[in-house]
Design an enzyme around this catalytic site. Structure first.
Site, PDB file in Angstrom:
ATOM      1  N   ASP A 162       9.532  -1.168  -3.247  1.00  0.00           N
ATOM      2  CA  ASP A 162       8.616  -2.026  -3.997  1.00  0.00           C
ATOM      3  C   ASP A 162       7.248  -2.151  -3.345  1.00  0.00           C
ATOM      4  OD1 ASP A 162       7.912  -4.219  -5.937  1.00  0.00           O
ATOM      5  OD2 ASP A 162       7.853  -5.352  -4.055  1.00  0.00           O
ATOM      6  N   ASP A 165       8.081  -3.106   2.280  1.00  0.00           N
ATOM      7  CA  ASP A 165       9.449  -3.122   2.795  1.00  0.00           C
ATOM      8  C   ASP A 165      10.241  -1.999   2.159  1.00  0.00           C
ATOM      9  OD1 ASP A 165       9.965  -4.029   0.186  1.00  0.00           O
ATOM     10  OD2 ASP A 165       9.720  -6.111   0.803  1.00  0.00           O
ATOM     11  N   TYR A 320      10.211 -12.056  -7.193  1.00  0.00           N
ATOM     12  CA  TYR A 320       9.789 -11.679  -8.547  1.00  0.00           C
ATOM     13  C   TYR A 320      10.541 -12.535  -9.551  1.00  0.00           C
ATOM     14  CZ  TYR A 320       7.383  -7.638  -6.579  1.00  0.00           C
ATOM     15  OH  TYR A 320       6.531  -6.829  -5.871  1.00  0.00           O
ATOM     16  N   GLU A 567      -0.788  -6.287   1.755  1.00  0.00           N
ATOM     17  CA  GLU A 567       0.404  -5.581   1.276  1.00  0.00           C
ATOM     18  C   GLU A 567       0.161  -4.981  -0.108  1.00  0.00           C
ATOM     19  OE1 GLU A 567       5.236  -6.052   1.150  1.00  0.00           O
ATOM     20  OE2 GLU A 567       4.028  -7.858   0.896  1.00  0.00           O
TER      21      GLU A 567
END
Length: 616
Positions: A162, A165, A320, A567
């Site tokens: 995703d 990570d 999410y 990120e």
């Protein structure tokens, strides 16, 4: 018989058998006395004839024909002279230095597009193809599914990590694949012009191949679906997992649990949208396209049978969280209709009650903000497309007109003349998430929608639209999209590109495990923390990654441990790719009007119901 020769000699007029040649040879035997007297001028002309012999012509035998030697020599000479001149001219052209007119360099949007797609290569999980072109990545997590005895799905290798990570969250991943497919359907010609059509199709197929593993894709009905692979514990425990550990995906040796769901309407409908939209992208590969359509039908049926949000009671709610599944119903139904032409999906997607539950008739702080959680703005624009180009009429016209009007309204909210959303003071970045962290993923989605709506109107010869009493041209929407994307590319107070590898000044401390650890390192779960905490730049450049972005004051901190700034995510990059391809290349090259409707049958509108009977 003889007659009198007027010249004085005898003249034989009787026929004889002598030939002309014999008479010529015996000419001297004639009576010479007849020539003894003088002749007048006329008689001399009769006798003497031509003054000399005719010159005999010379010929050249070419085998099949005879050609005059003179003509032959002239022809050969002409050919030799022409050949000499041609060779001489060619030699001059080659020897004289020339100025090559190179094609103009690609625009910034096209350059950034190449890089943004490269990010997906860096996020691949499973056994990588030989042409992955990310030198510091390798095969990883090949045992996903197999290592978890609680799941029926034993081959879950593949798909995409995703973000920074190694978790595979299927909800945002499905949204990312849908966005990429949508952009290909609309702007295939621009992808071809940029040389990226095959690449983006490979990116989509890597995702859809994986999704087909996450449920029984050969069945017509299912009772479960994989929602997530990996674990992101946020409780502060010390058990090895994808958030506690900081290590390269290639070195992961801890267990990766599989999360299944049995009631997950939003996830199933979004995955159905991903497969349905991809089936249009791959319509030329009939067998694969049909496979995707079948899987989409199965997933959408499952989403309607079991009503529940996928994130309820799961750790996905921390990362999410889905706020509703009604918007996925409208979004998924629209894509299912375009993929199949089955009017039952269109009837569902345009049902007023479904639209009401999805929030189509009321505002709110995130009204018109497309994201991995809110699909309604995308669904409304998709169905507005149908009204603009197909005009299906009754019974769909009323709700399609509402969707069209609402699309126009939230397009107005993007313009600087309105105050629906704040903008950063110095840079002018629109704050679609109202100052919350990681704003860029919302900005790129809005830029894509604005450019697409502008291109829809241009394709329909519509010069613009109204925001209240004011009329705005389609160019205004494109300018909005350009200013927002230009901000991301470096036209901001920090003079920083928020796409890694674009320009000279971009984030060097991206929050990403694979990029922050040297390729040859065998760092363990906690052994990698030194790479997480170091202030040195990442040893690996993750080309094309769009980071979270600046804060509401245009501030940005290039710090690896602060994921809000640094990120990247695949959902964010998918919107970036869509916006970049829409703005790239020749602005006169618009959308592909017809491919989206390739499975839609011609409309034969149902006549409206008759009026009620007259009552006296």
């Amino acid at each position: 018989m003889y007659g009198r020769d007027p010249w004085g000699g005898p003249l034989e007029i009787a026929g004889d058998s002598a030939t002309d040649d014999e008479r010529s040879r015996n000419f001297q035997d004639y009576d010479r006395a007849a020539l003894s007297r003088p002749l007048d001028e006329t008689q001399q002309s009769w006798l003497l004839g031509p003054a000399g012999e005719t010159k005999k012509k010379k010929y050249v035998d070419l085998g099949c024909i005879l050609v005059s030697r003179k003509l032959f020599m002239w022809t050969v000479g002409t050919i030799l002279v022409a050949g000499f001149l041609a060779g001489f001219i060619t030699m001059i052209v080659k020897l004289v230095p020339r100025h090559h007119h190179r094609p103009p360099p690609p625009d910034n949007y096209t350059v950034a597009l190449h890089k943004a797609l490269q990010f997906f290569n860096a996020q691949r999980s499973g056994k990588l193809p030989k042409h992955n072109n990310v030198s510091w990545r390798g095969n990883s997590c090949l045992n996903d599914g197999e290592s978890d005895s609680s799941t029926l799905f034993k081959d879950l290798s593949g798909g995409y990590y995703d973000a920074g990570d190694a978790i595979k969250f299927h909800f945002p991943q499905a949204f990312a694949m849908t966005m990429l497919s949508w952009s290909v359907i609309e702007y295939r010609a621009k992808y071809e012009a940029a040389g990226q059509l095959n690449h983006v199709k490979e990116v989509i197929k890597w995702g859809t191949d994986y999704f087909l593993k996450t449920f029984n894709s050969t069945a017509d009905q299912i009772d479960r679906l994989v929602a997530q692979v990996g674990k992101g514990d946020t409780t502060g425990g010390t058990d090895p997992n994808d958030h506690y550990c900081w290590m390269r995906p290639e070195n992961i040796d801890y267990e990766r649990p599989v999360t299944e769901c049995h009631s997950c309407s939003d996830l199933a409908a979004e995955m159905a949208a991903a497969l349905a939209s991809a089936s249009i992208v791959f319509k030329d590969s009939k067998a694969y396209s049909q496979k995707l359509v079948h899987g989409a039908k199965t997933l959408f049926r499952f989403s309607r049978d079991q009503r529940r949000r996928y994130s309820v009671g799961t750790e996905a709610a921390n990362f999410y969280n889905s706020t509703s599944y009604w918007d996925e119903f409208v979004w998924g139904a629209a894509w299912m209709y375009y993929a199949t032409g089955n009017s039952s999906y269109l009837q569902l997607g345009t049902h007023p009650k479904l639209a009401k539950h999805a929030g189509a008739f009321w505002g709110g702080p995130y009204y018109g903000v497309l994201s991995w959680d809110n699909k309604l703005p995308g669904a409304q624009l998709l169905l507005t497309r149908m009204r603009l180009f197909l005009n299906p009429g009754y019974p769909y016209e009323e709700i399609l007109r509402v969707f069209h009007n609402q699309t126009s309204i939230y397009m107005c909210s993007f313009l600087p003349y309105f105050t629906s959303f704040n903008r950063t003071n110095a840079g002018g970045m629109i704050q679609l998430n109202h100052g919350a962290p990681q704003p860029l993923q919302y900005v790129v989605n809005a830029a894509f929608l604005a450019t697409l709506f502008s291109d829809y109107m241009r394709a329909g010869d519509i010069p613009g639209w109204y925001c209240g009493p004011h009329f705005y041209s389609t160019d205004v929407l494109r300018e909005f999209a350009q200013t927002q994307i230009n901000y991301i590319l470096g036209q901001n107070p920090k003079r920083m590109s928020y796409i890694v590898g674009f320009g000279d000044h971009y984030p060097r401390h991206v929050h990403h495990r694979g990029a922050s650890i040297p390729k040859n390192s065998k760092a363990t779960c906690t052994g990698g923390w030194k790479w997480r905490d170091t202030t040195k730049p990442n040893p690996n450049t993750i080309i094309g990654a769009m980071v979270g972005g600046p804060d509401r004051h245009d501030g940005f901190h290039d710090v690896r441990k602060n994921y809000n700034y640094t990120e990247p995510t695949i959902a964010g990059n998918a919107g970036l790719v869509a916006a970049l391809v829409a703005l790239s290349g020749d602005p006169l090259v618009g959308i592909d009007r017809n491919t989206m409707f390739s499975s839609v049958p011609p409309f034969s509108p149902t006549p409206p119901p008759p009026p009620a009977p007259w009552k006296p």
